[in-house]
Design an enzyme around this catalytic site. Structure first.
Site, PDB file in Angstrom:
ATOM      1  N   ILE A 365       0.833  -1.205   0.000  1.00  0.00           N
ATOM      2  CA  ILE A 365       0.000   0.000   0.000  1.00  0.00           C
ATOM      3  C   ILE A 365       0.868   1.256   0.000  1.00  0.00           C
ATOM      4  O   ILE A 365       0.627   2.210  -0.724  1.00  0.00           O
ATOM      5  CB  ILE A 365      -0.933  -0.003   1.232  1.00  0.00           C
ATOM      6  CG1 ILE A 365      -1.810  -1.255   1.221  1.00  0.00           C
ATOM      7  CG2 ILE A 365      -1.819   1.243   1.233  1.00  0.00           C
ATOM      8  CD1 ILE A 365      -2.555  -1.481   2.519  1.00  0.00           C
ATOM      9  N   TYR A 366       1.913   1.223   0.816  1.00  0.00           N
ATOM     10  CA  TYR A 366       2.808   2.388   0.891  1.00  0.00           C
ATOM     11  C   TYR A 366       3.634   2.494  -0.388  1.00  0.00           C
ATOM     12  O   TYR A 366       3.669   3.521  -1.045  1.00  0.00           O
ATOM     13  CB  TYR A 366       3.712   2.277   2.117  1.00  0.00           C
ATOM     14  CG  TYR A 366       4.706   3.411   2.227  1.00  0.00           C
ATOM     15  CD1 TYR A 366       4.328   4.650   2.720  1.00  0.00           C
ATOM     16  CD2 TYR A 366       6.033   3.247   1.815  1.00  0.00           C
ATOM     17  CE1 TYR A 366       5.221   5.690   2.807  1.00  0.00           C
ATOM     18  CE2 TYR A 366       6.939   4.279   1.909  1.00  0.00           C
ATOM     19  CZ  TYR A 366       6.523   5.503   2.401  1.00  0.00           C
ATOM     20  OH  TYR A 366       7.416   6.533   2.481  1.00  0.00           O
ATOM     21  N   GLY A 367       4.317   1.414  -0.727  1.00  0.00           N
ATOM     22  CA  GLY A 367       5.032   1.348  -2.004  1.00  0.00           C
ATOM     23  C   GLY A 367       6.088   2.413  -2.208  1.00  0.00           C
ATOM     24  O   GLY A 367       6.191   3.007  -3.278  1.00  0.00           O
TER      25      GLY A 367
END
Length: 442
Positions: A365-367
């Site tokens: 999600i952060y990536g």
């Protein structure tokens, strides 16, 4: 007499034995001259972007800012050999010492190795960077007789925004080591080398990359006081088995599972090997038939487990050719191993925990970036000391170009800088040869 009873055989990345019956201490950073040379060259080697300095001075864009009316047009690339000679004259301590200045890329860059006498005379590893930056600045000002009201442009083109910023932002001088202010704490300098940089240094050889990352991590452990007393042996065993393929453990696990294996079969192979070698044994068998294992030597088990983790990453990521699988492989290898054995996973559970956070930060999600951007100083990956980053580097070496931030994109400069230094290209051979040389002196 050796401090420890452990004796190992060292094998290279082709499964060929380099040294037999080597005392564990022969691979210690405190005794092995090859490891000491790797550490020394790491802090003494600096790259100079002459083309970048020339362009910045000509356009007036220095340190990320444009200063009109103070442009300087000087042929640095054309005069690279002369500049190199000027720099060497200032940097060397005595004629014939271990200073080197090489011209690269048709004069567009220089690689400077600062003499040992300079780094030994102080306590800061930034000596290499500051010495070269000052020498380059002086060489340009003196050779082209830059007037004093424009000399500050030369300083900014070389040093960047320092001291307005702590990290030499916009500098055309580069060291593989970050400034101390970016280190997590005491002893983290060698842990603050990005995995992609190591990938470039070893030219994508996964076994050599594992070795070099393991050497950096182990040297850091000694620097931060983490390898003192009863903890020293644990770090050396991990360096031996995970990093230097002691007793051909990593190579044999990959070879056995490389064609059709999975993370699970690597776990099974490791359990079999650890049992055969007497590292673990069955403590009891439950009514269900589940076997609970025990060990009389937790540090040795941890080293075996760490070697298995690297093998699992090589098998899994090697099949996918995608480094995004590194954190999940680390996580589930350890999960499977703990359930299969009843014993702690790599680094006594810390590697498994890091796998969770690294998955989130690397490409979930952060990536924020691919696995290649991680290092032992990162807020997510700092916890598994000595064991995690070698596995990350192994995976990045096997990546087939799936990462947004590839080694070619982030670390090509360091291939240029260290590309002709065999200690960084094939550390397993150099450390093994030195261990063989000194094994009777330990």
């Amino acid at each position: 007499m050796p401090k420890y009873k452990d004796v190992i055989d060292l094998y290279d990345d082709y499964g060929k034995r380099i040294a037999k019956d080597v005392p564990l201490e022969a691979i210690s950073p405190l005794r092995n001259k090859a490891i000491q040379r790797i550490a020394s060259l790491t802090k003494r080697t600096v790259a100079v972007n002459l083309a970048g300095i020339e362009k910045g001075l000509k356009t007036g864009v220095v340190g990320g800012s444009m200063i009109a009316g103070k442009e300087i047009d000087v042929p640095l690339v054309k005069d690279a050999k002369k500049i190199a000679a000027d720099i060497k004259k200032m940097v060397q301590v005595v004629e014939g010492d271990d200073t080197t200045v090489e011209v690269k890329n048709d004069g567009k860059s220089l690689v400077v190795v600062v003499p040992s006498d300079r780094t030994d005379a102080g306590v800061e590893y930034t000596t290499g960077f500051t010495t070269v930056a000052a020498a380059v600045t002086e060489a340009i000002i003196n050779r082209y007789e830059v007037p004093m009201y424009k000399a500050n442009m030369v300083k900014a083109a070389v040093w960047g925004k320092y001291p307005q910023t702590i990290d030499f932002e916009g500098s055309n001088i580069k060291s593989i080591l970050e400034v101390p202010q970016k280190n997590e704490g005491a002893g983290y300098a060698l842990r603050n080398i990005m995995s992609n940089h190591v990938v470039a240094l070893v030219k994508k050889n996964a076994m050599q990359g594992t070795a070099l990352s393991s050497i950096f991590e182990t040297c850091a452990a000694f620097e931060m006081g983490d390898a003192i007393g009863p903890f020293e042996r644990g770090h050396l065993l991990t360096l031996a088995y995970q990093g230097l393929n002691a007793d051909n453990l990593v190579y044999s696990l990959v070879k056995k599972n490389g064609k059709t294996g999975t993370v699970g079969t690597v776990v099974a192979s490791l359990m079999e090997r650890a049992t055969d070698d007497g590292v673990i044994s069955v403590k009891k068998t439950l009514p269900s038939g589940y076997k609970v294992y025990t060990t009389k030597d937790l540090p040795l088990w941890n080293a075996y487990a760490a070697a298995g983790m690297v093998a699992a990453v090589m098998v899994n990521v090697g099949a996918a050719r995608a480094a995004q699988g590194v954190p999940s492989t680390v996580l589930y290898y350890n999960d499977l191993l703990e359930h299969e054995s009843g014993l702690p996973g790599v680094d006594y559970g810390r590697a498994e925990g890091v796998g969770v956070g690294m998955s989130f930060f690397s490409h979930s999600i952060y990536g924020g970036g691919g696995p290649g951007l991680f290092h032992g100083n990162h807020v997510v990956t700092k916890h598994a000391k000595g064991t995690l980053i070698p596995a990350v580097t192994a995976g990045n070496c096997l990546d087939g170009g799936t990462q947004t931030f590839s080694a070619e994109a982030t670390s090509g400069l360091f291939l240029t800088v260290f590309g002709n230094m065999p200690e960084f290209n094939t550390p397993m051979q150099f450390v093994g040869a030195e261990a063989k040389k000194i094994k009777r002196k330990v």
